[in-house]
Design a protein around this motif. Structure first.
Motif, PDB file in Angstrom:
ATOM      1  N   ALA A  41     -45.133 -99.779  34.505  1.00 17.83           N
ATOM      2  CA  ALA A  41     -45.710-101.125  34.615  1.00 17.83           C
ATOM      3  C   ALA A  41     -47.010-101.210  33.834  1.00 17.83           C
ATOM      4  CB  ALA A  41     -45.924-101.486  36.078  1.00 17.83           C
ATOM      5  N   GLN A  45     -48.024-103.389  29.942  1.00 17.16           N
ATOM      6  CA  GLN A  45     -49.210-104.233  29.836  1.00 17.16           C
ATOM      7  C   GLN A  45     -50.227-103.659  28.861  1.00 17.16           C
ATOM      8  OE1 GLN A  45     -49.357-107.269  31.434  1.00 17.16           O
ATOM      9  NE2 GLN A  45     -51.096-107.583  30.089  1.00 17.16           N
ATOM     10  N   LYS A  50     -47.729-107.320  27.370  1.00 17.13           N
ATOM     11  CA  LYS A  50     -46.808-108.169  28.114  1.00 17.13           C
ATOM     12  C   LYS A  50     -46.464-107.474  29.423  1.00 17.13           C
ATOM     13  CE  LYS A  50     -46.063-111.238  24.821  1.00 17.13           C
ATOM     14  NZ  LYS A  50     -46.548-112.581  24.881  1.00 17.13           N
ATOM     15  N   ASP A  51     -46.134-108.269  30.407  1.00 17.54           N
ATOM     16  CA  ASP A  51     -45.731-107.758  31.711  1.00 17.54           C
ATOM     17  C   ASP A  51     -44.308-107.200  31.646  1.00 17.54           C
ATOM     18  OD1 ASP A  51     -44.580-108.854  34.715  1.00 17.54           O
ATOM     19  OD2 ASP A  51     -46.438-107.685  34.631  1.00 17.54           O
ATOM     20  N   ARG A  52     -44.011-106.254  32.502  1.00 18.77           N
ATOM     21  CA  ARG A  52     -42.664-105.650  32.545  1.00 18.77           C
ATOM     22  C   ARG A  52     -41.592-106.712  32.766  1.00 18.77           C
ATOM     23  NH1 ARG A  52     -39.304-103.315  36.665  1.00 18.77           N
ATOM     24  NH2 ARG A  52     -38.166-101.486  35.859  1.00 18.77           N
TER      25      ARG A  52
END
Length: 134
Positions: A41, A45, A50-52
């Protein structure tokens, strides 16, 4: 005709020699697969901004266009390996999704950079075996 060395090739060679020396001298397991879910995770980031969940929701076509438009060619391989190792640590449909994306990006990275390693083919073989067993 001269021999040209690309910077990335030299960096990869130095890293491989470093892994070998750590194994030989310290007994360091440089090839251990990360298994902490929080590590992945954070990796999405920290290294790809970007988020998972952003990556989990992308279709294959969206991932391909995102990779070509927003990522540098050098980022394709690390993102593919992040998908791969993350996929090995989850189960079910999420694993299938991550491994499919890892395979897509590994193939794209090889095509875009004209660079591959035998370890990449080993990863692709592992992905195929996992996807075919589901």
């Amino acid at each position: 005709m001269g021999v040209s060395f690309k910077k990335d090739l030299m960096v990869r060679w130095v890293e491989d020699i470093g892994k070998f020396l750590r194994i030989w001298i310290e007994g360091y397991d440089a090839f251990a697969e990360p298994s902490d879910p929080a590590l992945f995770a954070d990796a999405y980031q920290k290294f790809f901004d970007k988020d998972r969940n952003f990556y989990l929701q992308l279709s294959d076509d969206e991932l391909t266009s995102y990779s070509r438009e927003e990522l540098q060619a050098q980022q394709l391989h690390p993102l593919a390996l992040t998908f791969f190792f993350d996929g090995l640590n989850v189960q079910g449909e999420e694993q299938h999704n991550l491994l499919r994306k890892a395979k897509l990006l590994l193939n794209l990275a090889m095509a875009e950079t004209a660079s591959f390693s035998f370890q990449d083919y080993q990863y692709l073989s592992m992905i195929d075996s996992k996807l075919n067993n589901q």
